[in-house]
Design a protein around this motif. Structure first.
Motif, PDB file in Angstrom:
ATOM      1  N   ASP A  46       0.847  -1.202   0.000  1.00  0.00           N
ATOM      2  CA  ASP A  46       0.000   0.000   0.000  1.00  0.00           C
ATOM      3  C   ASP A  46       0.880   1.249   0.000  1.00  0.00           C
ATOM      4  N   THR A  47       1.997   1.166   0.724  1.00  0.00           N
ATOM      5  CA  THR A  47       2.848   2.355   0.883  1.00  0.00           C
ATOM      6  C   THR A  47       4.217   2.203   0.225  1.00  0.00           C
ATOM      7  N   TRP A  48       4.595   0.965  -0.138  1.00  0.00           N
ATOM      8  CA  TRP A  48       5.944   0.659  -0.620  1.00  0.00           C
ATOM      9  C   TRP A  48       6.978   1.134   0.389  1.00  0.00           C
ATOM     10  N   TYR A  49       6.613   0.960   1.638  1.00  0.00           N
ATOM     11  CA  TYR A  49       7.496   1.350   2.739  1.00  0.00           C
ATOM     12  C   TYR A  49       7.165   0.432   3.907  1.00  0.00           C
ATOM     13  N   GLY A  50       8.159  -0.234   4.481  1.00  0.00           N
ATOM     14  CA  GLY A  50       7.901  -1.070   5.655  1.00  0.00           C
ATOM     15  C   GLY A  50       7.297  -2.422   5.317  1.00  0.00           C
ATOM     16  N   ILE A  51       6.917  -3.140   6.392  1.00  0.00           N
ATOM     17  CA  ILE A  51       6.496  -4.532   6.280  1.00  0.00           C
ATOM     18  C   ILE A  51       4.973  -4.642   6.390  1.00  0.00           C
ATOM     19  N   GLU A  52       4.403  -5.491   5.540  1.00  0.00           N
ATOM     20  CA  GLU A  52       2.957  -5.686   5.532  1.00  0.00           C
ATOM     21  C   GLU A  52       2.467  -6.171   6.910  1.00  0.00           C
TER      22      GLU A  52
END
Ligand code: GDP
Length: 301
Positions: free
Chosen positions: A62-68
């Motif tokens: 969703d953000t292309w940042y961090g872990i789902e």
């Protein structure tokens, strides 16, 4: 062997398609580090972590940042006790960042990332563009801002007058990864703040001139799919279009992929780049990603 130059959103999407088609050990990813900095006591290398999580399948798409599905207990607690927390870092993501911070006490960034990717079972090599600390200034009418101050603190809102970053030396193995590749792919990433910094590392352009290089436009219909690439291109005097991207890459590019919507620019771009492929570059789902990857890799599959 292929080498991919990457930022932290557009190219990782393509990477998901690529690793469905070729063994991950045949892929090297060279990653932008221009935005790296310390936040709340941890070293944040956002694009590097995004590439690692993309390759482990854990990336938050969703953000292309961090872990789902990460939790944010530490983030909320830090805020409660008065920490500023400019970035919203998840708990598992923070663990990775803490490990990187600790590794950096002993090793350069390239070695720290290599240790992390091996621990995560990632078979592709991941090379940060440099082991040197980056320095970027976004010059706005409000004054000079650091990258995250601009992107998150000010939600990319201020006008951008100029962007400045220091020249850097490439990380070990970066130049060789370009020289030894059967194909170098410049992914659909921001040409100014993701790919530009990699290109500015000493020796990269010369290595690209001597290699087979293809790129995918991160723009469609005179605007980026997402993010501030348009604003940054304009600030640096480039037309905000796939043609504008081609003018940045023309000295070393052999083949350029543009979206079907940009078909009207094909003839103009062909004056700069000998081969221009018009296809769907909008990667909405895994099928789109694989289809684009198949079209790009076609000749070496
Ligand atoms: P950042 O590090 O988060 O800025 O990420 P990148 O530089 O890797 O990616 C940002 C660029 O990716 C933007 O310019 C977007 O226009 C581009 N982008 C995002 N999604 C897509 C897509 O599906 N297709 C293409 N062609 N470009 C995309």
């Amino acid at each position: 062997m292929i080498t991919i130059l990457s930022g932290g959103t557009g190219t990782p999407k393509l990477l998901q398609g690529i690793i469905r088609l070729i063994p991950p050990e045949d892929v090297t990813v060279v990653v932008n580090t221009l935005e790296n900095s310390y936040f709340s006591g941890v070293y944040v290398a956002a694009d590097l972590d995004t590439v690692m999580y993309t390759l482990t399948g854990k990336i938050n798409q969703d953000t292309w940042y961090g872990i789902e599905d990460d939790t944010f207990i530490t983030h909320e607690t830090l805020k409660e006790i008065g920490c500023k927390e400019l970035l919203k870092i998840g708990d598992q993501d923070r663990a990775v960042k803490i490990q990187k911070t600790l590794l950096l006490e002993k090793y350069p960034l390239s070695k720290a990332v290599d240790i992390q990717r091996k621990k995560m079972g990632i078979k592709s090599k991941i090379i940060p563009m440099s082991d040197q600390d980056p320095h970027i200034e976004i010059i706005t009418p409000e004054g000079s801002l650091e990258f995250h101050q601009f992107l998150i603190g000010r939600s990319s809102k201020p006008d951008v007058l100029d962007i400045k970053y220091d020249e850097i030396d490439p990380a070990p193995e970066l130049i060789e990864s370009i020289e030894d590749a059967d194909m170098v792919i410049i992914g659909p990433s921001n040409p100014i703040t993701s790919i530009g910094p990699i290109l500015s590392a000493n020796g990269v352009i010369d290595a690209l001139i001597n290699s087979y290089v293809i790129a995918i436009s991160p723009l469609i219909g005179y605007q980026p799919f997402s993010g501030p690439a348009g604003k940054f291109m304009q600030a640096m005097g480039h037309e905000v279009s796939s043609w504008g991207v081609a003018t940045i890459y023309q000295d070393f590019l052999d083949k350029f992929y543009i979206d079907r919507e940009d078909f009207n620019q094909k003839k103009k771009i062909e004056k700069l780049i000998s081969e221009v492929v018009v296809t769907n570059t909008n990667m909405k789902n895994i099928e789109d990603k694989e289809m684009l990857a198949r079209s790009i890799l076609g000749e070496i599959l």
